[in-house]
Design an enzyme around this catalytic site. Sequence first.
Site, short mmCIF file in Angstrom:
data_model
loop_
_atom_site.label_atom_id
_atom_site.label_comp_id
_atom_site.label_asym_id
_atom_site.label_seq_id
_atom_site.Cartn_x
_atom_site.Cartn_y
_atom_site.Cartn_z
N GLU A 53 -9.75 14.13 -10.26
CA GLU A 53 -8.67 14.86 -10.91
C GLU A 53 -8.81 14.87 -12.43
OE1 GLU A 53 -7.14 16.80 -9.07
OE2 GLU A 53 -7.56 15.82 -7.17
N TYR A 141 -17.03 22.76 -3.13
CA TYR A 141 -17.14 21.38 -3.59
C TYR A 141 -18.56 20.85 -3.38
CZ TYR A 141 -12.01 21.30 -3.42
OH TYR A 141 -10.67 21.56 -3.60
#
Length: 186
Positions: A53, A141
């Site tokens: 994050e 990803y």
Amino acid sequence: SEAYLTPYIWGDYAIVVMPPNYPWGGMEHVNANQVSHTLLAGDKSMLSTAIHEITHSWFGNDVGCKNWNHFWINEGMNVFMERKILGSYYGEEFAKIQYFNGNSTLYFDAFLDYGLNNSYSSLFPDIGSDDPENSFSDVPYEKGSQFMLYVETLLGLDGMRDMLRDFIGFFSQQAIDQREFKTWYK
């Protein structure tokens, strides 16, 4: 991240622990990330989510994707950086295992679901007028991070770091697509 990439540009940074009904592990925002209360394990077992994050401060928030067709720019570069940091923290073998597991998940959970010839199995899917949620998977990803790892094999460790610093400097505060990335990279 700052030591490897560029300085953090967003001022103060905070982690906001969400209530138990929060449905995700984490969600990045420019200077505060929301995280699930389950990340407070105390044994650092959820460190990868916290790293993931915060590295969005560079890949996603500073330089972002123009649209969902180029989502790998946010997530693939971010996972590459996440694993770079985890490798420095836990050792390179840990990062290699993360790539292996990610590659296995990519094949069994994304490629086989979509089909190997489906656009959504591509690093550059053509979403068209479809709901972008239908394209959401491990592909941007994992395939994106595998692509960045491949680029690192071409440039070397220092060359990759320099390339990412130049990339962030050149595209800072912009949303780009893969054509712009490719033109810049050449």
